[in-house]
Design a protein around this motif. Sequence first.
Motif, PDB file in Angstrom:
ATOM      1  N   LEU A 105      -0.377 -11.614   4.069  1.00  0.00           N
ATOM      2  CA  LEU A 105      -1.500 -11.749   3.471  1.00  0.00           C
ATOM      3  C   LEU A 105      -2.144 -12.283   3.909  1.00  0.00           C
ATOM      4  O   LEU A 105      -3.267 -12.233   3.837  1.00  0.00           O
ATOM      5  CB  LEU A 105      -0.473 -12.924   2.608  1.00  0.00           C
ATOM      6  CG  LEU A 105       0.154 -11.833   1.480  1.00  0.00           C
ATOM      7  CD1 LEU A 105       1.410 -13.218   0.862  1.00  0.00           C
ATOM      8  CD2 LEU A 105      -1.009 -12.257  -0.178  1.00  0.00           C
ATOM      9  N   LYS A 106      -1.842 -12.848   5.045  1.00  0.00           N
ATOM     10  CA  LYS A 106      -3.080 -13.979   6.249  1.00  0.00           C
ATOM     11  C   LYS A 106      -3.468 -12.812   6.740  1.00  0.00           C
ATOM     12  O   LYS A 106      -5.020 -12.689   6.644  1.00  0.00           O
ATOM     13  CB  LYS A 106      -2.062 -14.531   7.398  1.00  0.00           C
ATOM     14  CG  LYS A 106      -1.605 -15.842   6.745  1.00  0.00           C
ATOM     15  CD  LYS A 106      -1.643 -16.807   7.976  1.00  0.00           C
ATOM     16  CE  LYS A 106      -0.425 -15.987   9.595  1.00  0.00           C
ATOM     17  NZ  LYS A 106      -0.166 -17.166  10.243  1.00  0.00           N
ATOM     18  N   SER A 107      -3.365 -11.150   6.862  1.00  0.00           N
ATOM     19  CA  SER A 107      -4.129 -10.571   7.331  1.00  0.00           C
ATOM     20  C   SER A 107      -5.016  -9.342   6.826  1.00  0.00           C
ATOM     21  O   SER A 107      -6.009  -9.058   6.968  1.00  0.00           O
ATOM     22  CB  SER A 107      -3.314  -9.742   9.200  1.00  0.00           C
ATOM     23  OG  SER A 107      -2.311  -8.554   7.649  1.00  0.00           O
ATOM     24  N   ASN A 108      -4.075  -9.241   5.563  1.00  0.00           N
ATOM     25  CA  ASN A 108      -4.523  -8.158   5.032  1.00  0.00           C
ATOM     26  C   ASN A 108      -5.583  -9.277   3.436  1.00  0.00           C
ATOM     27  O   ASN A 108      -6.614  -8.555   2.876  1.00  0.00           O
ATOM     28  CB  ASN A 108      -3.410  -7.665   3.846  1.00  0.00           C
ATOM     29  CG  ASN A 108      -3.292  -6.312   4.323  1.00  0.00           C
ATOM     30  OD1 ASN A 108      -3.917  -6.176   5.378  1.00  0.00           O
ATOM     31  ND2 ASN A 108      -1.503  -6.716   4.425  1.00  0.00           N
ATOM     32  N   ASP A 109      -5.909 -10.451   3.343  1.00  0.00           N
ATOM     33  CA  ASP A 109      -6.200 -11.247   2.036  1.00  0.00           C
ATOM     34  C   ASP A 109      -8.388  -9.774   2.456  1.00  0.00           C
ATOM     35  O   ASP A 109      -8.767 -10.357   3.032  1.00  0.00           O
ATOM     36  CB  ASP A 109      -6.546 -12.383   2.081  1.00  0.00           C
ATOM     37  CG  ASP A 109      -6.383 -12.431   0.557  1.00  0.00           C
ATOM     38  OD1 ASP A 109      -7.420 -13.313   0.486  1.00  0.00           O
ATOM     39  OD2 ASP A 109      -5.668 -12.631  -0.057  1.00  0.00           O
ATOM     40  N   GLY A 110      -8.120 -10.429   0.862  1.00  0.00           N
ATOM     41  CA  GLY A 110      -9.605  -9.047   1.365  1.00  0.00           C
ATOM     42  C   GLY A 110      -9.719  -8.195   1.257  1.00  0.00           C
ATOM     43  O   GLY A 110     -10.445  -7.682   0.878  1.00  0.00           O
ATOM     44  N   LYS A 111      -9.203  -7.459   2.326  1.00  0.00           N
ATOM     45  CA  LYS A 111      -9.226  -6.152   2.684  1.00  0.00           C
ATOM     46  C   LYS A 111      -8.384  -5.352   1.850  1.00  0.00           C
ATOM     47  O   LYS A 111      -7.389  -5.919   1.478  1.00  0.00           O
ATOM     48  CB  LYS A 111      -8.630  -5.759   4.846  1.00  0.00           C
ATOM     49  CG  LYS A 111      -9.561  -6.429   5.070  1.00  0.00           C
ATOM     50  CD  LYS A 111      -9.629  -6.342   7.112  1.00  0.00           C
ATOM     51  CE  LYS A 111      -8.578  -6.638   6.778  1.00  0.00           C
ATOM     52  NZ  LYS A 111      -7.398  -6.810   8.475  1.00  0.00           N
ATOM     53  N   LYS A 112      -8.786  -4.133   1.646  1.00  0.00           N
ATOM     54  CA  LYS A 112      -7.581  -3.099   1.131  1.00  0.00           C
ATOM     55  C   LYS A 112      -6.819  -2.850   2.040  1.00  0.00           C
ATOM     56  O   LYS A 112      -6.260  -2.424   3.449  1.00  0.00           O
ATOM     57  CB  LYS A 112      -8.223  -1.877   1.465  1.00  0.00           C
ATOM     58  CG  LYS A 112      -8.196  -0.893   0.347  1.00  0.00           C
ATOM     59  CD  LYS A 112      -8.636   0.855   0.627  1.00  0.00           C
ATOM     60  CE  LYS A 112      -8.460   1.632  -0.344  1.00  0.00           C
ATOM     61  NZ  LYS A 112      -6.701   2.188   0.333  1.00  0.00           N
ATOM     62  N   LEU A 113      -4.584  -3.285   1.242  1.00  0.00           N
ATOM     63  CA  LEU A 113      -3.598  -2.745   1.624  1.00  0.00           C
ATOM     64  C   LEU A 113      -3.759  -2.104   2.848  1.00  0.00           C
ATOM     65  O   LEU A 113      -3.895  -1.119   2.701  1.00  0.00           O
ATOM     66  CB  LEU A 113      -3.062  -2.933   1.221  1.00  0.00           C
ATOM     67  CG  LEU A 113      -2.598  -4.579   0.284  1.00  0.00           C
ATOM     68  CD1 LEU A 113      -1.379  -4.434  -0.655  1.00  0.00           C
ATOM     69  CD2 LEU A 113      -2.547  -5.266   1.546  1.00  0.00           C
ATOM     70  N   THR A 170       2.750   5.876   3.327  1.00  0.00           N
ATOM     71  CA  THR A 170       2.091   6.133   4.059  1.00  0.00           C
ATOM     72  C   THR A 170       1.436   5.229   4.941  1.00  0.00           C
ATOM     73  O   THR A 170       0.785   4.595   6.131  1.00  0.00           O
ATOM     74  CB  THR A 170       0.988   7.028   4.037  1.00  0.00           C
ATOM     75  OG1 THR A 170       0.244   6.312   2.470  1.00  0.00           O
ATOM     76  CG2 THR A 170       0.640   8.265   3.180  1.00  0.00           C
ATOM     77  N   ASN A 171       2.064   4.029   4.366  1.00  0.00           N
ATOM     78  CA  ASN A 171       1.311   2.329   4.686  1.00  0.00           C
ATOM     79  C   ASN A 171       2.212   2.013   5.870  1.00  0.00           C
ATOM     80  O   ASN A 171       3.139   1.337   4.724  1.00  0.00           O
ATOM     81  CB  ASN A 171       0.486   1.807   3.708  1.00  0.00           C
ATOM     82  CG  ASN A 171       0.053   0.394   4.187  1.00  0.00           C
ATOM     83  OD1 ASN A 171       0.240  -0.285   4.755  1.00  0.00           O
ATOM     84  ND2 ASN A 171      -1.322   0.313   3.409  1.00  0.00           N
ATOM     85  N   GLY A 172       1.989   1.392   6.559  1.00  0.00           N
ATOM     86  CA  GLY A 172       2.813   0.700   8.013  1.00  0.00           C
ATOM     87  C   GLY A 172       3.145  -0.217   6.977  1.00  0.00           C
ATOM     88  O   GLY A 172       4.837  -0.740   7.203  1.00  0.00           O
ATOM     89  N   ALA A 203       7.085  11.095  -8.205  1.00  0.00           N
ATOM     90  CA  ALA A 203       7.130  10.354  -7.403  1.00  0.00           C
ATOM     91  C   ALA A 203       7.146   9.142  -6.811  1.00  0.00           C
ATOM     92  O   ALA A 203       7.848   8.102  -6.632  1.00  0.00           O
ATOM     93  CB  ALA A 203       7.517  11.446  -6.092  1.00  0.00           C
ATOM     94  N   LYS A 204       5.749   9.123  -6.384  1.00  0.00           N
ATOM     95  CA  LYS A 204       5.152   7.942  -5.889  1.00  0.00           C
ATOM     96  C   LYS A 204       4.515   6.868  -6.517  1.00  0.00           C
ATOM     97  O   LYS A 204       4.805   5.716  -6.436  1.00  0.00           O
ATOM     98  CB  LYS A 204       2.947   7.875  -5.834  1.00  0.00           C
ATOM     99  CG  LYS A 204       3.027   9.089  -4.526  1.00  0.00           C
ATOM    100  CD  LYS A 204       2.817   7.982  -2.941  1.00  0.00           C
ATOM    101  CE  LYS A 204       2.755   8.727  -2.299  1.00  0.00           C
ATOM    102  NZ  LYS A 204       1.318   8.280  -2.280  1.00  0.00           N
TER     103      LYS A 204
END
Lengths: 254, 254
Positions: free
Chosen positions: B246-254, A231-233, B157-158
């Motif tokens: 990694l640059k855009s996600n760090d700290g945030k939820k993926l 679900t996550n791009g 499956a997940k």
Amino acid sequence: MIEVVFLGFGNVNQHLCKAFLQCENVTVKQIFNRNFIKSEPPFENIPFVEKMTTIETADVYIIGIPDDAIADFSEKLPFQNKLVVHTSGGVHINTISEKNRRGVFYPLQTFSKQRQMDFKTVPICLEAEKDSDLKLLQQLAGYISNTVVEISSEKRAKLHLAAVFVNNFTNYLYRIGNEILAEENLPFNLLKPLILETSEKIQNLDPREAQTGPAARNDLKTIEKHLHLLTNGEHKKLYELFTNQLKSNDGKKL
Amino acid sequence: MIEVVFLGFGNVNQHLCKAFLQCENVTVKQIFNRNFIKSEPPFENIPFVEKMTTIETADVYIIGIPDDAIADFSEKLPFQNKLVVHTSGGVHINTISEKNRRGVFYPLQTFSKQRQMDFKTVPICLEAEKDSDLKLLQQLAGYISNTVVEISSEKRAKLHLAAVFVNNFTNYLYRIGNEILAEENLPFNLLKPLILETSEKIQNLDPREAQTGPAARNDLKTIEKHLHLLTNGEHKKLYELFTNQLKSNDGKKL
Ligand SMILES: NC(=O)c1ccc[n+]([C@@H]2O[C@H](COP(=O)([O-])OP(=O)(O)OC[C@H]3O[C@@H](n4cnc5c(N)ncnc54)[C@H](OP(=O)(O)O)[C@@H]3O)[C@@H](O)[C@H]2O)c1
Ligand SMILES: NC(=O)c1ccc[n+]([C@@H]2O[C@H](COP(=O)([O-])OP(=O)(O)OC[C@H]3O[C@@H](n4cnc5c(N)ncnc54)[C@H](OP(=O)(O)O)[C@@H]3O)[C@@H](O)[C@H]2O)c1
């Protein structure tokens, strides 16, 4: 007896210091850090200074500060013609000011405050301008590690690059695994034995031989199903890139 | 006493069989495989059959054959209303022919012929149509593993998808690390302690907390240098994608 002074006392230098404290042939003469650090066991008996002018004479000075700060910092040191090394994977030996004899003492491992490290297993990558300095570093490194190698700055840069793949990027894949499970309220614990076994398997097996999974066996039905489940791009982009590379590369040289 | 018959005798069923042979409450009654398999220790005392018509009665039949073959194979079984399970992460429980009572017995681990497995640490994911069958599978799984969970086909499956990230893709990163070192004639051994520590670190630390590296700290100079050092276009594509995420996600939820 080899006398060592630590310049900067973060993660790496603290781990190194702990290892040296176990060696009867090494004296940790002093710890310098620009800001005060409370002396806690096992460091409580080592003299600590905050002023550069009070740094004492030693056989080796080990700089353990952020990569970007090494050039300026080493320029400011109030002594010359001493052996000064840094601990970085990606920084050229010549980054250190040439007023001292330069060297590198790079422990190829990921250090964290929370975890103890058995230094015997940590490869230490050395470099020095002078032969006699290299010999001293080899002796020093040999006291704490079973794997000591001489490596040029150019090769070390490649080693550091490879380390980014197997450490930083791998850890990011663990994060993604965690995220996918979290979506289903499944505990990350379920994946931990698999993560361990994946890393242990290649200790005695070429990673090419160890490769398995839907992409490696060109199982298009499963790949299709997985792409549908994602679900996550961003996860999807990585899945596609890995899968394409695995499909086209399997068996071949990457 | 629970009586088990193995249907197919590849990697997974052989590992399961070894584990059951250690349990005094489980009897491995028979091994079926469509082709002859030479009986070697520790399997030499288990009756082996190649004809489906000679399969004997048991409490549980464990199918351990390729995912694609499960539907047809289970359709051909010459008995009905027995408990028949498969061992796959990605295959729906309903893939098994409905003429028998269906279930799943999925050991979440990567198995190889060359390596012994301590089954106690392997999570076993169970599913069954009937409550009494689930109970029996729980009992059976509990004999060999400390982690037994009931999980629906959808969630499984997940889980299997997450396993692809942390196992198959991670192993591919190990391959890339190996390739980068090989270009410099450096031995892959240098990376092995780092690979182990990376996987051990997240056993007690959230992978988000464990994240380090140039991208996570937005060290553009090092990233630039690495992109320059990467001679292989495919390695480069992966480096860029990981670094951007990694640059855009760090700290945030993926
Ligand atoms: N972490 C690892 O796993 C690892 C592994 C191998 C090699 N390395 C290399 O080891 C070196 C140190 O990394 P680390 O992880 O130990 O760093 P760290 O834990 O962040 O510690 C940094 C240290 O440098 C000091 N410092 C920061 N900026 C400074 C400046 N401008 N001038 C003087 N001192 C300064 C800090 O002192 P304050 O308390 O005053 O801020 C602190 O003592 C780096 O070259 C890194 O590439 C790291
Ligand atoms: N490998 C793992 O790490 C792992 C982990 C968890 C779950 N699983 C799952 O476990 C199952 C078995 O995987 P595996 O790795 O054990 O496979 P494997 O080692 O490749 O063994 C396959 C077995 O299936 C038999 N077989 C192949 N095609 C068949 C067919 N059309 N009809 C009947 N029998 C057939 C083979 O017999 P012949 O000797 O006659 O060819 C062999 O005994 C799969 O569902 C897989 O997804 C695997």
